[in-house]
Structures are given as structure tokens and as C-alpha cells.
Scaffold this motif. Structure first.
Motif, PDB file in Angstrom:
ATOM      1  N   VAL A  22      86.678  18.277  12.939  1.00 15.77           N
ATOM      2  CA  VAL A  22      85.178  18.993  13.209  1.00 15.77           C
ATOM      3  C   VAL A  22      84.290  18.036  12.319  1.00 15.77           C
ATOM      4  CG1 VAL A  22      83.829  21.130  13.016  1.00 15.77           C
ATOM      5  CG2 VAL A  22      86.295  21.084  13.918  1.00 15.77           C
ATOM      6  N   THR A  23      83.337  17.566  12.814  1.00 13.24           N
ATOM      7  CA  THR A  23      82.405  16.637  12.077  1.00 13.24           C
ATOM      8  C   THR A  23      81.342  17.538  11.147  1.00 13.24           C
ATOM      9  OG1 THR A  23      80.742  16.482  13.954  1.00 13.24           O
ATOM     10  CG2 THR A  23      82.369  14.866  13.850  1.00 13.24           C
ATOM     11  N   ASP A  24      80.786  17.237  10.304  1.00 13.73           N
ATOM     12  CA  ASP A  24      79.622  17.789   9.824  1.00 13.73           C
ATOM     13  C   ASP A  24      78.409  18.374  10.710  1.00 13.73           C
ATOM     14  OD1 ASP A  24      81.057  17.583   7.212  1.00 13.73           O
ATOM     15  OD2 ASP A  24      79.855  15.918   6.832  1.00 13.73           O
ATOM     16  N   LYS A  25      78.351  17.543  11.657  1.00 16.28           N
ATOM     17  CA  LYS A  25      77.112  18.084  12.602  1.00 16.28           C
ATOM     18  C   LYS A  25      77.728  19.046  13.509  1.00 16.28           C
ATOM     19  CE  LYS A  25      74.642  15.983  16.397  1.00 16.28           C
ATOM     20  NZ  LYS A  25      74.173  14.907  17.159  1.00 16.28           N
ATOM     21  N   GLN A  26      79.065  19.234  13.830  1.00 16.12           N
ATOM     22  CA  GLN A  26      79.550  20.374  14.467  1.00 16.12           C
ATOM     23  C   GLN A  26      79.720  21.567  13.687  1.00 16.12           C
ATOM     24  OE1 GLN A  26      83.164  18.336  15.288  1.00 16.12           O
ATOM     25  NE2 GLN A  26      82.839  18.425  17.718  1.00 16.12           N
ATOM     26  N   ARG A  27      80.127  21.582  12.338  1.00  7.87           N
ATOM     27  CA  ARG A  27      79.762  22.674  11.525  1.00  7.87           C
ATOM     28  C   ARG A  27      78.618  23.152  11.356  1.00  7.87           C
ATOM     29  NH1 ARG A  27      83.754  21.268   6.118  1.00  7.87           N
ATOM     30  NH2 ARG A  27      85.789  20.718   7.228  1.00  7.87           N
ATOM     31  N   ALA A  28      77.637  22.289  11.319  1.00  2.65           N
ATOM     32  CA  ALA A  28      76.265  22.716  11.167  1.00  2.65           C
ATOM     33  C   ALA A  28      75.815  23.511  12.264  1.00  2.65           C
ATOM     34  CB  ALA A  28      75.370  21.599  10.834  1.00  2.65           C
ATOM     35  N   ALA A  29      76.305  23.193  13.494  1.00  4.70           N
ATOM     36  CA  ALA A  29      76.024  23.836  14.737  1.00  4.70           C
ATOM     37  C   ALA A  29      76.826  24.878  15.024  1.00  4.70           C
ATOM     38  CB  ALA A  29      76.308  22.718  16.084  1.00  4.70           C
ATOM     39  N   GLY A  30      77.579  25.358  14.086  1.00  6.58           N
ATOM     40  CA  GLY A  30      78.193  26.842  14.063  1.00  6.58           C
ATOM     41  C   GLY A  30      79.852  26.673  14.332  1.00  6.58           C
ATOM     42  N   VAL A  31      80.426  25.593  14.393  1.00  6.92           N
ATOM     43  CA  VAL A  31      81.717  25.384  14.585  1.00  6.92           C
ATOM     44  C   VAL A  31      82.450  25.914  13.383  1.00  6.92           C
ATOM     45  CG1 VAL A  31      83.838  24.023  15.183  1.00  6.92           C
ATOM     46  CG2 VAL A  31      81.781  23.699  16.428  1.00  6.92           C
ATOM     47  N   THR A  32      83.200  26.856  13.582  1.00  7.08           N
ATOM     48  CA  THR A  32      84.099  27.311  12.514  1.00  7.08           C
ATOM     49  C   THR A  32      85.748  27.191  12.246  1.00  7.08           C
ATOM     50  OG1 THR A  32      84.482  29.725  13.155  1.00  7.08           O
ATOM     51  CG2 THR A  32      82.396  29.391  12.128  1.00  7.08           C
TER      52      THR A  32
END
Length: 119
Positions: free
Chosen positions: A89-99
Motif C-alpha cells: 500500500v503506497t503512501d498515496k493510497q494511505r493518504a486516500a484512506g486505505v488502512t
């Protein structure tokens, strides 16, 4: 009450699960109190009008702890997918709410802490 999780399966995942059922059952019988494998309760094929059939498995929610003061801090989806782009999970995905993190995000040993007392 969050005791169960319903997860969709691909045809290949369903076939794999069915192939493993006898060994899985034998393992659970001999290791009921100590196994960390998820508990599968049911496997269904669901078909809605004008939709493709969907395979789902009902399983025990391994994130539900008997002690409400224990909080899950991180969750990982450890499927072992071969495509490296789908294993992190990329930092961009984490910022988009992926937990829920993936295989390659797991870089530190897992520490169960107080949860280890339950096993």
C-alpha cells in the motif's frame, strides 16, 4: 456484533479452499485452542438477478478480541500475491484512506503484546 466476516472469493480461491478442507479440518481438530488459522464456517455461491454468481465465505472475525481494551493498531492482507505492485500500500493510497496494509508493508516483527496471553 462483528463476530463474523463475509469475504468474496475468486473461483481459484474457492477451489483451493475446497482442496484444503480435509487437512484444515484435521488441523483444527488437533489444535483447537492454539491455532492462528481463521475459522471458516460456510461457503456460499450467491446469484442476484442480472449479475454474475459470487462466491463468499463466512469466517470468524480474527480482529474481534475478547478484551475491549485491546485495540488493533495495524491490519495486513497477507495473500502472497505475486505482482509486486499489488503487494504494497503506497503512501498515496494511505493518504486516500486505505488502512489495511499488504505483504511488503510488513517490515517489522509482529508483536502481540497483551494479545499473546489469549493464545
Amino acid at each position: 456484533d462483528k463476530r463474523f466476516v463475509i469475504k468474496t472469493l475468486t473461483l481459484a480461491e474457492r477451489q483451493f479452499l475446497v482442496r484444503c478442507l480435509k487437512d484444515y479440518h484435521n488441523h483444527l481438530q488437533g489444535n483447537t485452542e492454539t491455532t492462528l488459522l481463521p475459522r471458516f464456517y460456510a461457503l456460499f455461491k450467491v446469484k442476484f438477478p442480472k449479475e454474475y454468481p459470487m462466491r463468499v465465505v463466512v469466517m470468524h472475525n480474527v480482529f474481534l478480541t475478547p478484551d475491549p481494551t485491546i485495540r488493533i493498531q495495524e491490519q495486513y492482507d497477507l495473500k502472497g500475491v505475486l505482482d509486486p505492485k499489488k503487494r504494497r500500500v503506497t503512501d498515496k493510497q494511505r493518504a486516500a484512506g486505505v488502512t489495511t496494509l499488504k505483504d511488503l508493508n510488513l517490515t517489522e516483527p509482529i508483536r502481540l503484546g497483551r494479545l499473546a496471553q489469549l493464545f
